[in-house]
Design a protein around this motif. Sequence first.
Motif, PDB file in Angstrom:
ATOM      1  N   HIS A 120      -2.931 -33.059 -20.885  1.00  0.00           N
ATOM      2  CA  HIS A 120      -3.518 -32.639 -19.606  1.00  0.00           C
ATOM      3  C   HIS A 120      -2.481 -31.891 -18.762  1.00  0.00           C
ATOM      4  O   HIS A 120      -2.610 -30.696 -18.525  1.00  0.00           O
ATOM      5  CB  HIS A 120      -4.044 -33.859 -18.849  1.00  0.00           C
ATOM      6  N   GLN A 121      -1.421 -32.566 -18.351  1.00  0.00           N
ATOM      7  CA  GLN A 121      -0.390 -31.902 -17.537  1.00  0.00           C
ATOM      8  C   GLN A 121       0.601 -31.113 -18.374  1.00  0.00           C
ATOM      9  O   GLN A 121       1.259 -30.211 -17.870  1.00  0.00           O
ATOM     10  CB  GLN A 121       0.378 -32.940 -16.707  1.00  0.00           C
ATOM     11  N   GLY A 122       0.732 -31.457 -19.643  1.00  0.00           N
ATOM     12  CA  GLY A 122       1.664 -30.759 -20.514  1.00  0.00           C
ATOM     13  C   GLY A 122       3.037 -31.409 -20.550  1.00  0.00           C
ATOM     14  O   GLY A 122       3.365 -32.294 -19.767  1.00  0.00           O
ATOM     15  N   LYS A 123       3.879 -30.959 -21.503  1.00  0.00           N
ATOM     16  CA  LYS A 123       5.232 -31.501 -21.675  1.00  0.00           C
ATOM     17  C   LYS A 123       6.236 -30.884 -20.710  1.00  0.00           C
ATOM     18  O   LYS A 123       7.230 -31.507 -20.361  1.00  0.00           O
ATOM     19  CB  LYS A 123       5.728 -31.226 -23.105  1.00  0.00           C
ATOM     20  N   GLY A 129       4.071 -32.974 -15.295  1.00  0.00           N
ATOM     21  CA  GLY A 129       4.421 -32.919 -16.703  1.00  0.00           C
ATOM     22  C   GLY A 129       5.193 -34.145 -17.148  1.00  0.00           C
ATOM     23  O   GLY A 129       5.802 -34.847 -16.339  1.00  0.00           O
ATOM     24  N   CYS A 130       5.163 -34.390 -18.447  1.00  0.00           N
ATOM     25  CA  CYS A 130       5.903 -35.519 -19.024  1.00  0.00           C
ATOM     26  C   CYS A 130       6.210 -35.202 -20.478  1.00  0.00           C
ATOM     27  O   CYS A 130       5.319 -34.830 -21.244  1.00  0.00           O
ATOM     28  CB  CYS A 130       5.094 -36.804 -18.924  1.00  0.00           C
ATOM     29  N   PHE A 131       7.481 -35.352 -20.853  1.00  0.00           N
ATOM     30  CA  PHE A 131       7.867 -35.088 -22.239  1.00  0.00           C
ATOM     31  C   PHE A 131       8.094 -36.382 -23.019  1.00  0.00           C
ATOM     32  O   PHE A 131       8.670 -36.371 -24.087  1.00  0.00           O
ATOM     33  CB  PHE A 131       9.114 -34.190 -22.298  1.00  0.00           C
ATOM     34  N   GLY A 132       7.599 -37.503 -22.475  1.00  0.00           N
ATOM     35  CA  GLY A 132       7.757 -38.785 -23.168  1.00  0.00           C
ATOM     36  C   GLY A 132       6.956 -38.865 -24.448  1.00  0.00           C
ATOM     37  O   GLY A 132       7.389 -39.457 -25.427  1.00  0.00           O
TER      38      GLY A 132
END
Length: 549
Positions: free
Chosen positions: A306-309, A293-296
């Motif tokens: 795809h992976q979500g926040k 995940g990545c919240f950038g």
Amino acid sequence: MKKYDVILITPDAYVDHPAFAHALLKHNLIKAGYSVAVIDRPKWQEKEYFKFGTPNLFWAVSGGNVDSVVLNYTASGKKRKTDAYQENGNAYFPGMPKGEKSRIRPDRCINVYVNGIKSKDKTTPIVIGGIEASLRRFAHYDFLSKKVRASVLVQSGADMLIYGMGEKTIIQTAKSLKDGQDIKSLNINGTCRLLSKDENFIGIELPSFDEVRENKTAFVEMTEIIYKNQNPYIAKPLMQVHSGRRLVQFPPAMPLTTKEIDDIYNHNFDFGKNKTNIPALRMIQNSITSHRGCFGGCSFCALTVHQGKNIVSRSETSILDEIKKKAAMPKFNRVISDIGGPSAEMYKYVCENKTCERISCLYPDVCKNISSRDNGLAKLYKKALGLKNKNGKKFLKHVFVGSGLRYDLLSLYPEVFEFVVCNNVSGYLKVAPEHSAAQVLKLMNKPDIKVFEKFLNKFKTLSKKAGKKQFVIPYLIIGHPGETREHIYNLKDFLKKHNLKAEQVQIFTPTPMTLSTGMYYTGIVPFTREKVETCKDIKELEYRKKTVL
């Protein structure tokens, strides 16, 4: 001949390493009680999908670790001659004359594979997934054909599409089919399928495929709705009509718990010990995934869709156990090249707001609802470096950060910043300012360049304190919407001013489903509806890249 429950097809060479999706899916399906066969690099010209017969439950068709169009072509549309996921990087089947019909990974390989299966097996369900399916699940702009294409589910004729990270979803699908349910009636989060004529739909209707193909404002509206519906806690089903056929996306799968992600990685992988001739493996063989995940929320990046926040982190125990398994391998050099994810220091970050619709948690400012659990990354690295065997000898000499860092986030946690710079930099640290122009950075959802300058100064101070000569390698994107030639000259001056060498420079590639691709195709910025221009002249873009290099 033994019949398998699931037959998984991938264009990548099979590698038993947790960084390769086909290995994770296989191990987790087997652990759940299903028999699995993997057909890697099938000779699609000969329809070589049936050496294990037909599956009991379904075919699982993946486009591999990278979208086939993105991997097969450069940003300027030139055909690549190599494929990092094949043996020796060879993009062609050995013994066959080099050409389009001898490529191991065909363009739009999901369509090719599904059509090949359906030509001989018209009854067994076909489930598609992976990054290619995930990013092409709705109508999307395709940079190779320079047009809006229909959903890959519709184009391929498959029965179901799994989007996102699908280990849990594929097991739910297998269980439902084993229980006798019809794949055309399943309502599983993290999937898309076509509705039957008599099914009711409750959710949000997107502009249709015909509308977004003919009207760029409708394309922007579609993009905005998709991005507002990514939070699995509040997302609603989405539906898009394709020539009278109703494609429905069920909400994203719920984030994994720590135990669930630990279980996904807790298998006896051989870490590709006999596949050292695969370039993509060499880069990550001694790296470890700590989280997803990545919240950038960078506009040009497809990670969010795809992976979500939501950050899903493995436990320290799970990660340290994997290090011990690697340490037991022959010829292990006692160096872990990376413990990280999309951005290493996001490990163990949590968000306190389950109802948020923000695209980025870091732009235009860092959201107050995200927080690091007790400097998780620094503690993890300390424990990894302190691991000892039965004789009291340390397992590792070094643990490095290879996946890169968010400099704007790292600066907020000085203890983590100092520990990483003093202990986990191999000499070069990868960071991604992407550009220096304020206008371009704003469109990218990246912080002002002054934030990066503060990071550089702090990095130099800490490196000096540690008595180390260390350098920053900046990742840069050329040709992003909103960029002008003047911006390039200013970027060159910026690099010279800070004595930075631009080694990682790429021309912007409009990959499906990103906000930047929406800007590139429509000339409209999603959410603000501002007009924006994009340079699409290849010679000009090559000139800009050369100028920066």
